[in-house]
Design a protein around this motif. Structure first.
Motif, PDB file in Angstrom:
ATOM      1  N   TYR A   1       2.444   0.105  -5.915  1.00 51.63           N
ATOM      2  CA  TYR A   1       1.862   0.745  -4.733  1.00 51.63           C
ATOM      3  C   TYR A   1       0.387   1.022  -5.002  1.00 51.63           C
ATOM      4  N   VAL A   2      -0.467   0.656  -4.049  1.00 55.63           N
ATOM      5  CA  VAL A   2      -1.915   0.837  -4.228  1.00 55.63           C
ATOM      6  C   VAL A   2      -2.464   1.672  -3.072  1.00 55.63           C
ATOM      7  N   PRO A   3      -3.634   2.299  -3.246  1.00 54.81           N
ATOM      8  CA  PRO A   3      -4.246   3.069  -2.160  1.00 54.81           C
ATOM      9  C   PRO A   3      -4.530   2.197  -0.937  1.00 54.81           C
ATOM     10  N   LEU A   4      -4.483   2.804   0.241  1.00 51.18           N
ATOM     11  CA  LEU A   4      -4.669   2.079   1.493  1.00 51.18           C
ATOM     12  C   LEU A   4      -6.072   1.515   1.654  1.00 51.18           C
ATOM     13  N   ASN A   5      -7.016   2.006   0.849  1.00 51.70           N
ATOM     14  CA  ASN A   5      -8.398   1.497   0.937  1.00 51.70           C
ATOM     15  C   ASN A   5      -8.774   0.627  -0.260  1.00 51.70           C
ATOM     16  N   GLN A   6      -7.813   0.195  -1.051  1.00 52.92           N
ATOM     17  CA  GLN A   6      -8.123  -0.603  -2.250  1.00 52.92           C
ATOM     18  C   GLN A   6      -8.574  -2.010  -1.875  1.00 52.92           C
ATOM     19  N   PRO A  54       6.380 -14.314 -11.964  1.00 48.68           N
ATOM     20  CA  PRO A  54       7.567 -14.242 -11.107  1.00 48.68           C
ATOM     21  C   PRO A  54       7.776 -15.556 -10.356  1.00 48.68           C
ATOM     22  N   ASP A  55       8.963 -15.711  -9.781  1.00 50.91           N
ATOM     23  CA  ASP A  55       9.228 -16.882  -8.941  1.00 50.91           C
ATOM     24  C   ASP A  55       8.391 -16.841  -7.666  1.00 50.91           C
ATOM     25  N   ALA A  56       8.067 -15.628  -7.211  1.00 51.27           N
ATOM     26  CA  ALA A  56       7.279 -15.460  -5.992  1.00 51.27           C
ATOM     27  C   ALA A  56       6.704 -14.056  -5.958  1.00 51.27           C
ATOM     28  N   VAL A  57       5.732 -13.859  -5.086  1.00 57.13           N
ATOM     29  CA  VAL A  57       5.156 -12.542  -4.819  1.00 57.13           C
ATOM     30  C   VAL A  57       5.469 -12.179  -3.378  1.00 57.13           C
ATOM     31  N   PHE A  58       5.907 -10.943  -3.146  1.00 53.12           N
ATOM     32  CA  PHE A  58       6.013 -10.432  -1.784  1.00 53.12           C
ATOM     33  C   PHE A  58       5.005  -9.316  -1.621  1.00 53.12           C
ATOM     34  N   THR A  59       4.207  -9.390  -0.556  1.00 55.42           N
ATOM     35  CA  THR A  59       3.204  -8.354  -0.324  1.00 55.42           C
ATOM     36  C   THR A  59       3.027  -8.070   1.157  1.00 55.42           C
ATOM     37  N   PHE A  60       2.689  -6.826   1.440  1.00 51.38           N
ATOM     38  CA  PHE A  60       2.262  -6.371   2.758  1.00 51.38           C
ATOM     39  C   PHE A  60       0.914  -5.699   2.535  1.00 51.38           C
ATOM     40  N   MET A  61      -0.167  -6.365   2.973  1.00 54.02           N
ATOM     41  CA  MET A  61      -1.516  -5.836   2.801  1.00 54.02           C
ATOM     42  C   MET A  61      -2.311  -6.085   4.079  1.00 54.02           C
ATOM     43  N   PRO A  62      -2.321  -5.141   5.014  1.00 54.55           N
ATOM     44  CA  PRO A  62      -2.965  -5.369   6.303  1.00 54.55           C
ATOM     45  C   PRO A  62      -4.484  -5.294   6.241  1.00 54.55           C
ATOM     46  N   GLY A  63      -5.134  -6.001   7.163  1.00 57.25           N
ATOM     47  CA  GLY A  63      -6.574  -5.890   7.341  1.00 57.25           C
ATOM     48  C   GLY A  63      -7.387  -6.292   6.136  1.00 57.25           C
ATOM     49  N   GLY A  64      -8.375  -5.460   5.794  1.00 56.71           N
ATOM     50  CA  GLY A  64      -9.288  -5.752   4.699  1.00 56.71           C
ATOM     51  C   GLY A  64      -8.605  -5.883   3.358  1.00 56.71           C
ATOM     52  N   LEU A  65      -7.482  -5.168   3.171  1.00 50.97           N
ATOM     53  CA  LEU A  65      -6.730  -5.294   1.926  1.00 50.97           C
ATOM     54  C   LEU A  65      -6.219  -6.725   1.768  1.00 50.97           C
ATOM     55  N   PRO A 121       0.827  -1.212   0.000  1.00 42.53           N
ATOM     56  CA  PRO A 121       0.000   0.000   0.000  1.00 42.53           C
ATOM     57  C   PRO A 121       0.860   1.261   0.000  1.00 42.53           C
ATOM     58  N   ASN A 122       0.303   2.338  -0.524  1.00 36.92           N
ATOM     59  CA  ASN A 122       1.047   3.582  -0.709  1.00 36.92           C
ATOM     60  C   ASN A 122       0.947   4.480   0.526  1.00 36.92           C
ATOM     61  N   TYR A 123       1.685   4.104   1.581  1.00 40.73           N
ATOM     62  CA  TYR A 123       1.852   4.969   2.754  1.00 40.73           C
ATOM     63  C   TYR A 123       3.166   4.561   3.409  1.00 40.73           C
ATOM     64  N   GLN A 124       3.528   5.206   4.509  1.00 39.34           N
ATOM     65  CA  GLN A 124       4.879   5.024   5.058  1.00 39.34           C
ATOM     66  C   GLN A 124       5.222   3.568   5.315  1.00 39.34           C
ATOM     67  N   ALA A 125       4.298   2.824   5.937  1.00 35.95           N
ATOM     68  CA  ALA A 125       4.595   1.423   6.248  1.00 35.95           C
ATOM     69  C   ALA A 125       4.777   0.596   4.979  1.00 35.95           C
TER      70      ALA A 125
END
Length: 394
Positions: free
Chosen positions: A197-202, A217-228, A172-176
């Motif tokens: 980078y995607v909006p925090l409410n996407q 890709p060989d793998a995906v890395f993602t950080f998407m907290p909560g509802g995302l 997501p597109n914010y500091q974290a």
């Protein structure tokens, strides 16, 4: 049963033993403002945080350092202006002794200066942005979680260990989110085929899923907290991409798994703790937490529980003299308590030094979904910004 009695918009007293009337003398007890996101798609994270704090206070008999504790729960609604307004009221009107909690880094950034410049201790149980780990460190700021880069760097190391050469990064597109991408890249030496980078409410990831399918890709890395995270995991599985390894942080965890269920099975995450940790302190916490709340606690709850232990040790060390700011700070720096994580200490910048683990989503014998420890990845890890902190030691 409603466990809260409302004081006003977004604030409530958490129903725990030994709640103290608001008009009590300052020295009669400890007053805590607990800030969390308790509404909207990310509420599950805030609920874990809040319930972990309540579980810790219950284990301490409703006290911190022997003093009765009063908790004022504040819903920041994932709106910086709301967080700022309500925390200012807690400081100015309610005269709280500590501000604790905070799920998201942008909420922490909104309240950081008003709290620390008021010389009130701010203890986060989740948010740990780089901005306050280095030159922006403060004697009045501590965290019982991690520095944002670290879990993501752990997963970068995992990708490196697994021999992946090409990885797609989605955050997501914010500091974290920026910290997540930087943290992953700090240890992954292969090619990042795309960094999106995607909006925090996407909640619709059709475009991103299509990109992943095309790039293979060989793998995906993602950080998407909560509802995302709930939305992404479901859509990833539905698109038939589960054969592309899913490496994540705070995307598949005990806050999101009740909604993700089978869609998340086998997906990886990096963490400092998992509910299958074998130490007695952790086992007691999980058993009692599930008895009280009927769901599996995750890192959010565990970190909030440790925040109660940190403050308990500090208030005890100063003999309940809350005006002794130097004494409280020195005691929190010592972190004289047994963490649910086992290996744990506070570093020079007031961020933890601890171990990080690779975990995998499993289905427990009781049918509930949880993360399970695979192996330790990093030991006694110090965040990369600690050396820039210029705080004088107490």
């Amino acid at each position: 049963m409603d466990r809260r009695s409302f004081l006003g918009a977004g604030a409530s007293l958490l129903a725990m033993p030994a709640i103290i009337p608001a008009a009590r003398a300052q020295s009669a007890g400890v007053k805590v403002a607990f800030v969390a996101t308790l509404s909207g798609p990310a509420a599950a994270l805030g609920v874990q945080l809040r319930d972990g704090w309540a579980a810790g206070i219950k284990h301490l008999g409703g006290k911190l350092g022997g003093l009765p504790v009063e908790t004022l729960v504040i819903d920041d609604e994932l709106k910086p202006e709301t967080a700022l307004t309500r925390v200012r009221a807690a400081l100015d009107r309610d005269k709280v002794d500590f501000v604790v909690g905070v799920v998201f880094s942008n909420m922490l950034q909104a309240i950081f200066r008003p709290v620390t410049e008021n010389e009130t201790f701010l203890v986060t149980a989740n948010a740990g942005p780089s901005t306050f780990a280095g030159r922006g460190c403060s004697p009045f700021f501590f965290t019982t979680a991690y520095q944002n880069d670290q879990p993501h760097a752990t997963m970068g190391q995992v990708a490196q260990d697994f021999g992946y050469k090409r990885v797609f990064v989605l955050v997501p597109n914010y500091q974290a989110g920026k910290d997540a991408a930087a943290g992953f890249r700090s240890r992954f030496k292969g090619e990042v085929v795309d960094e999106v980078y995607v909006p925090l409410n996407q909640l619709d990831f059709a475009n991103e899923v299509a990109k992943i399918a095309a790039l293979k890709p060989d793998a995906v890395f993602t950080f998407m907290p909560g509802g995302l995270g709930v939305a992404l995991v479901r859509q990833y599985r539905q698109a038939g991409l589960a054969d592309i390894p899913f490496l994540s942080t705070f995307t598949v965890d005990e806050a999101t798994l009740p909604a993700q269920r089978e869609a998340a099975l086998g997906f990886y995450t990096a963490a400092t703790w998992a509910p299958d940790f074998a130490n007695p302190q952790s086992q007691r916490f999980v058993q009692d937490f599930m008895a009280d709340y009927n769901y599996v606690p995750g890192n959010y709850a565990a970190q909030a529980y440790d925040a109660t232990s940190l403050l308990d040790s500090a208030v005890k060390a100063v003999g309940g003299k809350l005006a002794d700011k130097a004494g409280l700070r020195a005691a929190m720096e010592k972190a004289d308590f047994t963490s649910l994580r086992g290996n744990f200490r506070i570093g020079r910048n007031h961020y933890p030094v601890q171990d990080f683990y690779l975990c995998k989503v499993v289905q427990r014998p009781d049918g509930k979904f949880a993360t399970s420890t695979v192996r330790k990845v990093l030991s006694d890890d110090v965040d990369p910004y600690a050396g820039e902190c210029r705080m004088r030691a107490t």
